[in-house]
Write an enzyme that holds these catalytic residues in place. Structure first.
Site, short mmCIF file in Angstrom:
data_model
loop_
_atom_site.label_atom_id
_atom_site.label_comp_id
_atom_site.label_asym_id
_atom_site.label_seq_id
_atom_site.Cartn_x
_atom_site.Cartn_y
_atom_site.Cartn_z
N GLY A 190 0.87 -1.54 -0.16
CA GLY A 190 -0.25 -0.15 0.21
C GLY A 190 0.82 1.14 -0.16
O GLY A 190 2.00 1.15 -0.52
N GLY A 191 0.41 2.24 0.73
CA GLY A 191 0.95 3.52 0.83
C GLY A 191 2.67 3.13 1.18
O GLY A 191 3.28 4.29 1.02
N GLY A 424 22.55 9.33 -33.46
CA GLY A 424 22.06 9.42 -31.86
C GLY A 424 22.23 8.97 -30.60
O GLY A 424 22.38 9.44 -30.03
N ALA A 425 23.11 7.97 -30.22
CA ALA A 425 23.66 7.01 -30.01
C ALA A 425 25.07 7.89 -28.95
O ALA A 425 25.52 8.52 -27.79
CB ALA A 425 23.93 5.93 -29.89
C1 HXC Z 1 -3.30 -2.25 10.70
C2 HXC Z 1 -2.15 -4.41 10.21
C3 HXC Z 1 -2.04 -4.13 8.76
C4 HXC Z 1 -2.43 -2.53 8.66
C5 HXC Z 1 -1.54 -6.05 9.10
N1 HXC Z 1 -1.76 -6.03 9.86
N2 HXC Z 1 -1.21 -5.03 7.98
N3 HXC Z 1 -2.95 -3.73 11.33
N4 HXC Z 1 -2.91 -2.05 9.67
N5 HXC Z 1 -2.04 -1.85 7.88
C6 HXC Z 1 -1.48 -6.31 11.90
C7 HXC Z 1 -2.35 -7.43 10.98
O1 HXC Z 1 -3.75 -7.77 11.18
C8 HXC Z 1 -2.29 -8.94 12.17
O2 HXC Z 1 -2.70 -8.72 13.19
C9 HXC Z 1 -0.12 -8.41 12.22
O3 HXC Z 1 -0.60 -7.09 11.81
C10 HXC Z 1 0.77 -9.65 11.00
O4 HXC Z 1 -0.35 -9.73 9.42
P1 HXC Z 1 -0.36 -10.98 8.95
O5 HXC Z 1 -1.35 -10.62 7.55
O6 HXC Z 1 -0.44 -12.25 10.21
O7 HXC Z 1 0.79 -11.34 8.81
P2 HXC Z 1 1.54 -12.14 6.49
O8 HXC Z 1 0.63 -13.55 6.97
O9 HXC Z 1 2.93 -11.56 7.40
O10 HXC Z 1 0.84 -10.59 6.40
C11 HXC Z 1 1.43 -9.21 6.26
C12 HXC Z 1 0.79 -8.37 5.26
C13 HXC Z 1 -0.70 -8.82 5.61
C14 HXC Z 1 0.81 -9.28 3.60
C15 HXC Z 1 0.64 -6.58 5.27
O11 HXC Z 1 -0.84 -8.39 6.46
C16 HXC Z 1 -1.41 -7.53 4.22
O12 HXC Z 1 -2.16 -7.46 3.48
N6 HXC Z 1 -2.25 -6.61 5.86
C17 HXC Z 1 -2.38 -5.30 4.84
C18 HXC Z 1 -2.21 -4.95 3.11
C19 HXC Z 1 -3.03 -3.99 3.01
O13 HXC Z 1 -3.68 -3.79 2.48
N7 HXC Z 1 -2.13 -2.48 3.13
C20 HXC Z 1 -2.80 -0.61 2.72
C21 HXC Z 1 -3.31 -0.42 3.71
S1 HXC Z 1 -4.21 1.16 2.70
P3 HXC Z 1 -3.30 -9.71 14.36
O14 HXC Z 1 -3.26 -9.01 15.48
O15 HXC Z 1 -3.70 -10.52 13.32
O16 HXC Z 1 -2.03 -10.26 14.26
C22 HXC Z 1 -2.25 1.92 2.50
C23 HXC Z 1 -2.84 2.87 1.47
C24 HXC Z 1 -2.46 4.14 1.50
O17 HXC Z 1 -1.40 1.64 2.66
C25 HXC Z 1 -2.15 4.95 0.41
C26 HXC Z 1 -1.07 6.35 0.96
C27 HXC Z 1 -0.75 6.66 -0.45
#
Ligand code: HXC
Length: 534
Positions: A190-191, A424-425
């Site tokens: 994501g961000g 050009g190169a």
């Molecule tokens: C809050 C989060 C989180 C997030 C992970 N966690 N990402 N909590 N916000 N963005 C938490 C999970 O809930 C989990 O908590 C713990 O971190 C570990 O994550 P897992 O999923 O168990 O680990 P893993 O299987 O290794 O997967 C990692 C991951 C996945 C690939 C990063 O967590 C994931 O896909 N997260 C979301 C990614 C995403 O969509 N981010 C975009 C956010 S929006 P628990 O307590 O359950 O263990 C964004 C837009 C901004 O970023 C734009 C700005 C320009």
């Protein structure tokens, strides 16, 4: 004797009446510090290790000189009480920030802690990183970010989005002022991707991944099925997308390569890059260079062989090696001084320039220029790759980036034509007219506006048609054209080449040339900023 880290410092005279209270204060501080060191707690640390990953603090210990780390913001926590976050407060809030030293040089660092809410990016993280960025910019010291994060902390909503803005603006203000290196050591989703993308170098280690939208979202939106690694692993970003500059098999190797990279960069744009004591003889001649260019001019050779033979032993750090391999860019040392090398690679696509090679070369030139690193360019290029796809893809504006970057750069610039410098190169690859300080050529150089056969087709179409034996006449005309242009001497006559040199002399010539140019001063007209083609 206890160190500051162990005691929390603070000794001094206390009266018996206040001794108890002082002890309590110290006890509280020590407990808070111990909690902070544990990040998301022992179970999460165990999970992190089980995945073959280090924790944020372990990574910093591996990166920094022993005992040099001083942390700031270890006790900061978020104040959000939605979505159960009030029950999930961790000292430090998922990021470790501070200053330390690498090989005795000061650096600012931050490391995201995946054991705390997946390293997700929060308002507090932003405050801590911004503070470090501000101090690093003001003090003129490089900043290294260790990334391991699931992106914006979803529970914080718009706060975490705004937080990214705080980091991005500082990334941009720091750009070209202090070196910024991003190590990707886990997910960067994501961000989270954009701060690294705004820094100077991205190093991806092990199974780390970078993607804006993950596999699940992609499947929901487009129906495409892809794994995280196939979508945004190190191989993808170092070969296809060009997002990352270096890849390493694991975290240790990633940290090592980041340290090595830093060794070529200055502390800031007002300083020169660090010189080391060279162990290689400055005027060493490598006889093998004299036979590097094959007799058959259409045979490839590996330009990296020239680079490694000419510059200091084992000093070549290739950047973006697998992306657009028809161009080679990287750092080397010459008599101990860091130098940026740009080259065509005749071993791949005959060294022709295309869209990706243009982006790669232009970016590298601008990086070297920003950080006072002299540039040496090796030219063996038949021209820009012809094709509808290239034209539709904007090869004009991409190719223009190389020209822009060379013209804009004020660092010492030296070019060496090893074989083809066609059309050009010739112009684009650091020609003398584009403020290149010294232009050398090897005797095998061919400097011409275009290849002999196409040139004869254009120039002598009627004459060839009228000839008794058109094929024989074509052969004659091609030979005549080659005689005239397929050597460096015509270009040397008109001053476009300063000196034709034996390949084996190249190292010595470069050492002496850069010794002279080290104090070069050149300025561009004052302006807000130029408009480099994008
Ligand atoms: C809050 C989060 C989180 C997030 C992970 N966690 N990402 N909590 N916000 N963005 C938490 C999970 O809930 C989990 O908590 C713990 O971190 C570990 O994550 P897992 O999923 O168990 O680990 P893993 O299987 O290794 O997967 C990692 C991951 C996945 C690939 C990063 O967590 C994931 O896909 N997260 C979301 C990614 C995403 O969509 N981010 C975009 C956010 S929006 P628990 O307590 O359950 O263990 C964004 C837009 C901004 O970023 C734009 C700005 C320009």
């Amino acid at each position: 004797m206890a160190t500051e880290g162990e005691t929390g410092a603070l000794t001094g005279e206390t009266s018996p009446a206040t001794a108890g209270r002082t002890h309590e204060h110290l006890q509280t501080l020590r407990e808070m510090r111990s909690r902070a060191v544990l990040g998301g707690g022992p179970k999460r640390i165990e999970q992190q290790h089980a995945r073959g990953k280090y924790t944020a603090r372990e990574r910093l210990a591996l990166l920094l000189d022993e005992g040099s780390f001083q942390e700031f913001g270890a006790l900061a926590t978020h104040q959000v009480s939605e979505f159960g976050l009030e029950r999930q407060r961790f000292p430090g809030d998922g990021i470790v920030t501070g200053f330390g030293k690498i090989s005795g040089r000061r650096v600012a660092v931050f490391a995201q802690d995946f054991t705390v809410l997946g390293g997700s990016f929060s308002e507090v993280q932003a405050q801590k990183i911004s503070r470090i960025q501000d101090l690093a910019i003001e003090s003129g010291i490089p900043i290294i970010g260790l990334n391991d994060s699931g992106g914006a902390r979803i529970q914080e909503g718009v706060r975490s989005l705004a937080a990214y803005g705080e980091i991005f603006v500082r990334n941009v203000m720091a750009s070209g002022v202090i070196p910024q290196i991003s190590l990707i050591l886990g997910p960067c989703a994501g961000g989270a991707v954009y701060s690294p993308a705004l820094t100077d170098f991205i190093v991806m280690a092990g199974d780390s991944c970078m993607f804006l939208t993950g596999p699940d979202v992609i499947q929901a939106v487009t129906g495409e099925q892809v794994t995280a690694l196939a979508l945004g692993g190190a191989e993808v970003h170092t070969s296809r997308s060009g997002v990352a500059h270096l890849a390493a098999v694991d975290e240790l190797a990633g940290i090592a390569v980041a340290k090595r990279l830093l060794g070529y960069l200055p502390q800031n744009n007002n300083e020169d890059p660090p010189q080391i004591q060279a162990e290689d003889e400055p005027h060493r001649m490598d006889e093998a260079l004299n036979t590097l260019i094959p007799n058959d001019e259409n045979q490839p050779y590996d330009m990296r062989d020239a680079i490694t033979a000419i510059f200091d032993n084992d000093s070549f750090l290739e950047i973006q090696g697998a992306f657009a391999p028809n161009a080679v860019v990287g750092f080397v040392r010459l008599d101990g001084y860091p130098v940026g090398v740009v080259a065509n690679q005749p071993a791949y696509m005959s060294g022709a320039l295309n869209i990706d090679a243009s982006d790669k070369i232009a970016r590298f030139i601008r990086t070297c220029d920003a950080f006072n690193i002299p540039l040496v360019t090796f030219v063996d290029c038949p021209g820009f790759l012809p094709g509808v796809e290239q034209e539709y893809g904007g090869v004009i504006r991409h190719g223009a980036k190389i020209i822009y970057a060379y013209c804009e750069a004020t660092v010492p610039k030296i070019s060496i034509v090893t074989r083809k410098a066609m059309g050009g190169a010739y112009v684009a690859m650091g020609s003398k007219q584009m403020r290149t300080d010294l232009a050398f050529a090897w005797p095998t150089a061919q400097i011409a506006v275009m290849g002999a056969e196409p040139a004869v087709r254009v120039l002598y179409r009627d004459e060839v048609a009228r000839a008794e034996d058109p094929q024989a006449r074509t052969r004659e005309l091609v030979a005549e054209y080659r005689e005239k242009f397929f050597s460096p001497y015509r270009a040397a006559d008109v001053g476009q080449i300063d000196e034709v040199i034996e390949p084996r002399e190249t190292r010595s010539r470069l050492v002496r040339a850069l010794e002279v140019l080290r104090t070069k001063v050149q300025q561009n007209p004052p302006k807000k900023h130029g408009l480099s083609p994008t």
